[in-house]
Design an enzyme around this catalytic site. Structure first.
Site, PDB file in Angstrom:
ATOM      1  N   HIS A  86       0.761  -0.957   0.001  1.00  0.00           N
ATOM      2  CA  HIS A  86       0.299   0.207   0.209  1.00  0.00           C
ATOM      3  C   HIS A  86       0.571   0.979   0.107  1.00  0.00           C
ATOM      4  O   HIS A  86       0.384   2.175  -1.335  1.00  0.00           O
ATOM      5  CB  HIS A  86      -0.783   0.327   1.527  1.00  0.00           C
ATOM      6  CG  HIS A  86      -1.324   1.425   1.349  1.00  0.00           C
ATOM      7  ND1 HIS A  86      -3.419   0.988   1.206  1.00  0.00           N
ATOM      8  CD2 HIS A  86      -0.801   2.203   1.642  1.00  0.00           C
ATOM      9  CE1 HIS A  86      -3.965   2.420   1.232  1.00  0.00           C
ATOM     10  NE2 HIS A  86      -2.753   3.361   1.869  1.00  0.00           N
ATOM     11  N   GLU A  87       1.704   1.492   1.033  1.00  0.00           N
ATOM     12  CA  GLU A  87       2.530   2.836   0.844  1.00  0.00           C
ATOM     13  C   GLU A  87       3.969   2.785  -0.387  1.00  0.00           C
ATOM     14  O   GLU A  87       3.902   3.668  -0.613  1.00  0.00           O
ATOM     15  CB  GLU A  87       3.224   1.758   1.841  1.00  0.00           C
ATOM     16  CG  GLU A  87       2.230   2.266   3.592  1.00  0.00           C
ATOM     17  CD  GLU A  87       1.568   3.309   3.592  1.00  0.00           C
ATOM     18  OE1 GLU A  87       1.549   4.832   3.231  1.00  0.00           O
ATOM     19  OE2 GLU A  87       0.549   3.464   4.131  1.00  0.00           O
ATOM     20  N   HIS A  89       1.571   4.421  -2.672  1.00  0.00           N
ATOM     21  CA  HIS A  89       2.030   5.912  -2.746  1.00  0.00           C
ATOM     22  C   HIS A  89       3.165   6.092  -3.138  1.00  0.00           C
ATOM     23  O   HIS A  89       3.569   7.425  -3.775  1.00  0.00           O
ATOM     24  CB  HIS A  89       2.017   6.487  -1.263  1.00  0.00           C
ATOM     25  CG  HIS A  89       0.030   6.246  -0.488  1.00  0.00           C
ATOM     26  ND1 HIS A  89      -0.691   7.330  -1.656  1.00  0.00           N
ATOM     27  CD2 HIS A  89      -0.082   5.531   0.315  1.00  0.00           C
ATOM     28  CE1 HIS A  89      -1.543   6.403  -0.132  1.00  0.00           C
ATOM     29  NE2 HIS A  89      -1.779   5.459   0.627  1.00  0.00           N
ATOM     30  N   HIS A  96       3.815   6.438  -6.836  1.00  0.00           N
ATOM     31  CA  HIS A  96       3.292   7.652  -7.372  1.00  0.00           C
ATOM     32  C   HIS A  96       3.796   8.749  -7.133  1.00  0.00           C
ATOM     33  O   HIS A  96       3.853   9.393  -8.300  1.00  0.00           O
ATOM     34  CB  HIS A  96       1.593   7.708  -6.671  1.00  0.00           C
ATOM     35  CG  HIS A  96       0.925   8.180  -7.277  1.00  0.00           C
ATOM     36  ND1 HIS A  96      -0.376   8.756  -6.466  1.00  0.00           N
ATOM     37  CD2 HIS A  96       0.802   9.377  -8.294  1.00  0.00           C
ATOM     38  CE1 HIS A  96      -1.336   9.320  -7.304  1.00  0.00           C
ATOM     39  NE2 HIS A  96      -0.229   9.600  -8.623  1.00  0.00           N
TER      40      HIS A  96
END
Length: 603
Positions: free
Chosen positions: A392-393, A396, A399
């Site tokens: 998940h992190e 980020h 991105h």
């Protein structure tokens, strides 16, 4: 009786498990120099104030100056907050963070004149500047974002006054953070191996996954006994922060705090309302899953502390951090070789702070600025949940990497609305990979259970939070005192509504609002739910290798804030002004719930 197992001090954590912040500043000498440079830059503000009417060249110079201030201060602020978060009890970095916060407030105050002065120019005058000077073209969308909100911008003097008061307005949030992360002392409890362990926010989540029910119950009751003890203080900090949002919305002539918060990214309020509507319509699916959980755990009464333990017993899979890194590379292969190379860089260049230590901020996040690495804070424990957290992190951070590599500084960031889509697309792709590669029925059942728990936590739970957040803002705006009793009574009712009749109404859970840091973020949490729903659609396209799906997705990652979030997502293939993407996520949830029910019959 064995000695309690305590967390390591920061200096006891190995270097390879710490993020490398020397990329930002080598030492405090460099930090001090950056502060001096920032102060000198801020002092030049008056040279630009009042010049926007002097033609396109002056207009361009002022824009370049404003952005150079933000860019310089952001780098310092990120360094300070990362240093503070790695050990919130370290007074040196508390002081550095306070100093950086003051600098940020001073910078905001110094450039607060820009938007009000910009809005003294007519749309025709601004258009003329862009026609006259081709070097301005890069700023067209940036300027349009400000002129679109003309009616909500105050005078230059008023904006300067508000910017100067930012530290005061943030005091309640900062108080919550220090109390929650550094000052609260939790009891010692027993883990499933019989060890005496010092309870912490990070360890709490791990203990709730235990298959030993007494461990879960003791952790649950131990944690909430502390929050209950301080719930009046937490009601005061949260209430003050809500008042800040409502005050800001009122003086800027917004109809509500929610309208103000969503307007920054031109998100229609209907997106929020549609989320609540679709989730409410599908609460029966959550109730059905909860009933299955109760049946498989073979308990007469299902409690809130039973909501996170695997329903099929001990986890048949667990990952160390090194194993999780390898699994991440395998699972995210559908995102392409370039994406994979960025993942490898994140591990090799120590973007990630891995181990939980005393005083470290709880939870996990990705942070950074245009001129830093996209750093990740973790509080690692070996489990499948933390594999999902890592993925998940990294969503980020990759991105951020793509955006900063592809966009100029002015568009080198992105809204939270877009951020949560990148992170949860990774989660969905990981789930697809595990279901595709794991043939053991017990492992598959565990992954399905984990996926269903993920939807429960990311769509249903975050929508519950969003509903609570909107309630407290509307109640405060109506003049209702947000006392601890009032907040707990409403939250207890709301929790019962979401989880249904098969869950015991534990008195402790009514105080859960007191420990949620996201309630201080200003209409943040709904974006987890909308993001996960959109990610479900995007991941499905990518895994199925639909023509153009990967290319469109990478283009979204590179877009930054160069267009409004809703428009960026339309280009990526999801229209978030409609309900279809949330309905699709609910359909996937039901499909996997069906699959789990069938698989259980075959075990």
């Amino acid at each position: 009786m064995t000695e309690p197992k305590s967390l390591p001090n920061r200096q006891e954590v190995s270097e390879e498990n710490k993020w490398d912040l020397t990329y930002i500043f080598e030492n405090m000498t460099d930090v001090d120099a950056a502060f001096r440079k920032s102060n000198d830059l801020i002092a030049k503000s008056k040279e630009y104030q009042g010049t926007l009417k002097n033609g396109s060249a002056a207009f361009l110079s002022a824009l370049d100056y404003i952005l150079s201030v933000y860019r310089q201060v952001e780098k310092i602020y990120v360094y300070a907050h990362l240093k503070n978060d790695q050990d919130t009890a370290d007074t040196e970095y508390q002081a550095l963070y306070a100093r950086a916060s003051t600098l940020a407030a001073q910078a905001g105050e110094a450039v607060a004149w820009f938007q009000p002065e910009l809005l003294t120019l007519s749309d025709d005058e601004i258009a003329g500047y862009f026609d006259d000077n081709k070097d301005l073209e890069v700023y067209r969308h940036f300027v349009k974002q400000m002129t679109d909100n003309r009616v909500h911008v105050l005078s230059s003097a008023e904006e300067e006054l508000l910017a100067g008061a930012s530290e005061i307005f943030d005091a309640s949030s900062n108080t919550f953070s220090i109390l929650n992360n550094a000052d609260l002392k939790f009891p010692v409890v027993e883990d499933e191996d019989g060890n005496q362990v010092e309870l912490s926010n990070g360890l709490y989540g791990q203990l709730l996954e235990s298959t030993n029910r007494k461990v879960r119950q003791d952790a649950f009751e131990g944690l909430y006994s502390v929050y209950h003890q301080f719930r009046n203080t937490f009601a005061s900090t949260l209430g003050a922060h809500v008042k800040k949002h409502n005050f800001s919305a009122k003086i800027r002539k917004y109809p509500s705090a929610r309208a103000a918060a969503l307007s920054n990214n031109h998100i229609p309020e209907s997106v929020y309302d549609t989320l609540l509507e679709v989730v409410h319509k599908n609460l029966s699916l959550l109730h059905r899953y909860v009933a299955l959980r109760k049946k498989l755990l073979k308990v007469d009464d299902l409690h809130m502390y039973d909501m996170y333990t695997p329903i099929l017993g001990d986890a048949p899979i667990k990952y160390t951090y090194d194993e999780a890194k390898q699994k991440t590379l395998e699972a995210l292969a559908p995102l392409g070789k370039e994406y994979g190379s960025i993942l490898k860089e994140s591990f090799a260049d120590r973007w990630i702070d891995v181990i939980e230590n005393k005083g470290k901020r709880s939870g996990a996040y990705s942070s950074g600025s245009y001129d830093t690495k996209p750093y990740i804070l973790l509080n690692w424990h070996d489990s499948i949940n933390h594999l999902y957290t890592l993925v998940h992190e990294l969503g980020h951070s990759v991105h951020s990497y793509y955006t900063r590599s592809s966009q100029p500084y002015v568009y080198g960031d992105y809204s939270i609305f877009l951020a949560e889509i990148a992170s949860t697309t990774n989660e969905n792709i990981l789930t697809e990979h595990l279901l595709e590669t794991e043939k053991d029925p017990k492992v598959r059942a565990f992954v399905l259970n984990h996926y269903l728990d993920g939807v429960k936590g990311t769509i249903f739970r975050q929508t519950q939070f969003a509903e609570f957040e909107h309630f407290i803002h509307t109640e405060d705006a109506a003049g209702t005192p947000l006392t601890s009793e009032y907040l707990s009574n409403y939250y207890g009712d709301l929790n019962a509504k979401y989880y249904g009749e098969d869950v015991v109404r534990d008195t402790e859970i009514a105080d859960e609002w007191a420990r949620i840091p996201h309630f201080y973020y200003n209409y943040y949490v709904y974006q987890y739910a909308t993001g996960f729903s959109a990610a479900s659609a995007l991941a499905d396209k990518i895994v199925k290798k639909e023509p153009g799906a990967l290319e469109n997705y990478i283009a979204y990652l590179k877009s930054g804030s160069s267009d409004y979030p809703i428009e960026v997502m339309k280009k990526a293939g999801v229209d978030m002004t409609q309900s279809a993407y949330i309905e699709e996520a609910m359909s996937v949830f039901e499909k996997r719930l069906n699959e789990l029910e069938q698989l259980i019959k075959e075990l």
